[in-house]
Design a protein around this motif. Structure first.
Motif, mmCIF file in Angstrom:
data_model
loop_
_atom_site.group_PDB
_atom_site.id
_atom_site.type_symbol
_atom_site.label_atom_id
_atom_site.label_comp_id
_atom_site.label_asym_id
_atom_site.label_seq_id
_atom_site.Cartn_x
_atom_site.Cartn_y
_atom_site.Cartn_z
ATOM 1 N N UNK A 24 32.215 110.494 -15.265
ATOM 2 C CA UNK A 24 31.390 109.208 -14.642
ATOM 3 C C UNK A 24 30.039 109.793 -14.547
ATOM 4 N N UNK A 25 29.213 109.817 -15.575
ATOM 5 C CA UNK A 25 27.895 110.014 -15.684
ATOM 6 C C UNK A 25 27.818 111.491 -15.445
ATOM 7 N N UNK A 26 26.690 112.130 -15.048
ATOM 8 C CA UNK A 26 26.388 113.503 -14.832
ATOM 9 C C UNK A 26 26.946 114.012 -13.726
ATOM 10 N N UNK A 27 27.244 113.209 -12.723
ATOM 11 C CA UNK A 27 27.618 113.793 -11.416
ATOM 12 C C UNK A 27 29.012 113.979 -11.064
ATOM 13 N N UNK A 28 30.033 113.050 -11.849
ATOM 14 C CA UNK A 28 31.410 113.240 -11.303
ATOM 15 C C UNK A 28 32.181 113.434 -12.632
ATOM 16 N N UNK A 29 33.605 114.091 -12.463
ATOM 17 C CA UNK A 29 34.424 114.250 -13.296
ATOM 18 C C UNK A 29 35.898 113.544 -12.508
ATOM 19 N N UNK A 30 36.720 113.420 -13.367
ATOM 20 C CA UNK A 30 37.958 112.664 -12.856
ATOM 21 C C UNK A 30 38.905 113.365 -13.372
ATOM 22 N N UNK A 31 39.831 114.009 -12.572
ATOM 23 C CA UNK A 31 41.014 115.111 -13.117
ATOM 24 C C UNK A 31 42.316 114.053 -13.034
ATOM 25 N N UNK A 33 45.933 112.508 -13.145
ATOM 26 C CA UNK A 33 46.846 112.751 -12.248
ATOM 27 C C UNK A 33 48.139 112.541 -12.922
ATOM 28 N N UNK A 34 48.355 111.324 -13.226
ATOM 29 C CA UNK A 34 49.302 110.638 -14.165
ATOM 30 C C UNK A 34 48.879 109.943 -15.313
ATOM 31 N N UNK A 35 49.588 110.221 -16.657
ATOM 32 C CA UNK A 35 48.903 109.816 -17.641
ATOM 33 C C UNK A 35 50.218 109.170 -18.749
ATOM 34 N N UNK A 36 49.841 107.987 -19.111
ATOM 35 C CA UNK A 36 50.723 107.120 -20.302
ATOM 36 C C UNK A 36 49.838 106.738 -21.376
ATOM 37 N N UNK A 37 50.429 106.024 -22.367
ATOM 38 C CA UNK A 37 49.396 105.663 -23.407
ATOM 39 C C UNK A 37 48.756 104.420 -23.183
ATOM 40 N N UNK A 38 48.969 103.971 -21.858
ATOM 41 C CA UNK A 38 48.384 102.587 -21.535
ATOM 42 C C UNK A 38 47.616 102.689 -20.036
ATOM 43 N N UNK A 39 47.849 103.668 -19.325
ATOM 44 C CA UNK A 39 47.410 103.993 -18.046
ATOM 45 C C UNK A 39 47.248 105.417 -17.465
ATOM 46 N N UNK A 40 46.128 105.666 -16.782
ATOM 47 C CA UNK A 40 45.655 106.967 -16.428
ATOM 48 C C UNK A 40 45.294 106.900 -14.829
ATOM 49 N N UNK A 41 45.721 107.517 -14.054
ATOM 50 C CA UNK A 41 45.436 107.703 -12.740
ATOM 51 C C UNK A 41 44.656 108.926 -12.479
ATOM 52 N N UNK A 42 43.594 109.022 -11.903
ATOM 53 C CA UNK A 42 42.783 110.208 -11.899
ATOM 54 C C UNK A 42 41.999 110.313 -10.644
ATOM 55 N N UNK A 43 41.831 111.837 -10.144
ATOM 56 C CA UNK A 43 41.154 111.830 -8.867
ATOM 57 C C UNK A 43 39.634 112.344 -9.144
ATOM 58 N N UNK A 44 38.736 111.478 -8.726
ATOM 59 C CA UNK A 44 37.246 111.760 -8.781
ATOM 60 C C UNK A 44 36.771 113.044 -8.013
ATOM 61 N N UNK A 45 35.875 113.807 -8.673
ATOM 62 C CA UNK A 45 35.367 115.094 -7.884
ATOM 63 C C UNK A 45 33.997 115.091 -8.579
ATOM 64 N N UNK A 46 33.194 115.488 -7.671
ATOM 65 C CA UNK A 46 31.882 115.653 -8.051
ATOM 66 C C UNK A 46 31.637 116.759 -8.843
#
Length: 484
Positions: A24-31, A33-46
């Motif tokens: 998410x821009x230069x400041x954040x990455x999103x790790x 957590x769960x992944x499918x072909x249609x949905x991703x849940x990720x945790x934001x970290x600086x």
């Protein structure tokens, strides 16, 4: 600061989370957590940034290689700082480099608590992570036979708020962004937990696929207290005891707040923007100390300023615990210590030196030591008390009036000491001007009194005049008068 969960929907996404790279821009990455072909849940970290400091600057006296570049560096909490050094144009077998944290910008000695690269080497590198907001000073061992020390300063500041466009890459291919008319919430309401609206004071996201970082949704814990339990005065609690967590940025929807003590989960029973009540499932918990304020921020280099630190868990729960404060590496004499407040008297500055000095809280509970720093107290010569005059009133009590600057406004904090001055010292202060030589006839000489007798008589005469005949020396003086 990160920690939010983001829900991303689409088509052709990867079921293997390891293939995904989400930013998410230069400041954040999103790790992911769960992944499918249609949905991703990720945790934001600086995004953790890395800064490099090299010895490639030129010292005005010793030449190239004897100065860090940059000497002043600004970083965010969690950033990595790496020092890299090489001989370069410094050609000597006795030359080596090292870095360690110091108490202030005037010191070269290791402060005993911060980072330390170890013994100096002619070539090498060292990396540390800085997490506390504040100012960090560093130096190192003597570089060579010329005893030069290489100092520097690192400023750790809060990261700015801002926005970044979400980007998803599956392997080397970046996913196309096609936002729908309606924003899909990251949280799906259910019978167990309802939707949590953002605080009214928070700025709205400018677009559906833009992540906005704001302080208004950053949770901060300032204190933990036992609301009910067998040992509500300390930190030993029974399972089912109620704890109250104070702070800011909590969700007012209880189910959106997750609380753990170690590896155990707590049941959130009620929540507000500043308070969370939970039922503890553990037998024991330990609060980490947090310092939120320091006042005053300046005082006399002579010491004696009453320093107040505010925060939470400043008093260790264990009876064997201890708390100490260091100002410029010197002990600040603790006066009072509670969970939320600690006061101490500042020491005199080394050699009367003025300028900013780091303040560190050393918190020890059951052998677990925490050192909280990056606060600054400035020794300011203009804050030192000065005396300009002292006058004795002609009233019956002989009231003494002392004038000056920075004398304070609380009479209980002021101590006045009177030191008697001998007649000999008074004679030295009032030396008669020289006179022409006079020839004395031996017949005119009488036996002189001894210096001791003369001094005693003069002292008695002085105090008799001062006390209107009611005292003959300094020891008798306090028995009939009052000083103010």
């Amino acid at each position: 600061m990160g920690g939010s969960t983001v829900r991303i929907t689409g088509q052709g996404l990867a079921a293997d989370c390891q293939r995904l790279d989400i930013t998410a821009g230069d400041a954040f990455v999103c790790e992911p957590v769960t992944c499918t072909d249609t949905e991703i849940m990720c945790l934001v970290n600086r995004r953790r940034r890395r800064h490099v400091i090299r010895n490639n600057a030129t010292h005005p006296r010793y030449g190239p290689g004897y100065l860090w570049q940059p000497q002043h560096l600004t970083v965010w909490p969690g950033d990595l700082v790496t020092w890299r050094w090489a001989p370069g144009q410094v050609s000597s077998d006795q030359v080596g480099f090292s870095v360690h944290q110091t108490a202030d910008q005037h010191s070269d000695a290791y402060d005993g608590a911060g980072f330390n690269s170890g013994d100096k080497t002619p070539q090498g590198s060292f990396t540390t992570m800085l997490e506390d907001i504040g100012t960090v000073f560093y130096s190192g061992e003597s570089v060579g036979t010329n005893a030069v020390r290489m100092r520097g300063v690192i400023h750790v500041v809060a990261p700015p708020a801002g926005s970044g466009v979400l980007s998803v890459r599956v392997g080397s291919v970046e996913a196309e962004s096609t936002p729908t008319d309606g924003d899909t919430p990251a949280f799906v309401p259910s019978e167990v937990c309802s939707e949590d609206p953002a605080p009214a004071a928070c700025p709205a996201s400018p677009a559906p696929l833009v992540l906005t970082a704001a302080d208004c949704v950053t949770a901060r814990v300032t204190g933990v207290s036992v609301a009910s339990g067998d040992d509500s005065a300390g930190h030993m609690v029974e399972a089912g005891s109620e704890l109250t967590i104070s702070g800011a940025g909590f969700s007012e929807t209880a189910c959106h707040n997750r609380v753990t003590l170690g590896s155990g989960a707590c049941q959130v029973t009620s929540a507000g923007a500043a308070v969370i009540d939970v039922a503890a499932g553990l037998k024991y918990f330990s609060s980490e100390p947090v310092v939120s304020g320091l006042s005053p921020t300046s005082g006399s280099p002579n010491g004696g300023t009453l320093l107040t630190l505010t925060g939470s868990s400043l008093l260790p729960a264990s009876t064997d615990g201890s708390t100490a404060v260091l100002v410029g590496g010197q002990a600040c004499q603790v006066q009072t210590n509670t969970l939320s407040t600690l006061t101490c008297l500042t020491p005199a500055s080394a050699a009367g030196q003025a300028g900013p000095m780091p303040v560190k809280l050393v918190w020890d509970e059951d052998g677990v030591v925490r050192t909280l720093g990056n606060m600054t107290f400035t020794y300011d010569i203009s804050k030192s008390p000065t005396l300009t005059s002292a006058q004795v009133a002609t009233n019956a009590q002989r009231t003494l009036t002392i004038s000056g600057t920075n004398l304070g406004s609380n009479a209980s904090d002021i101590v006045i000491r009177l030191t008697p001055v001998s007649s000999a010292a008074r004679r030295r202060r009032h030396v008669d001007p020289p006179r022409d030589t006079e020839v004395i006839d031996p017949d005119d000489v009488t036996e002189a009194e001894s210096p001791a007798e003369g001094g005693a008589q003069e002292d008695a005469a002085f105090w008799s005049r001062f006390c209107d005949g009611r005292c003959a020396n300094f020891d008798e003086f306090p028995s009939w008068t009052t000083w103010s």
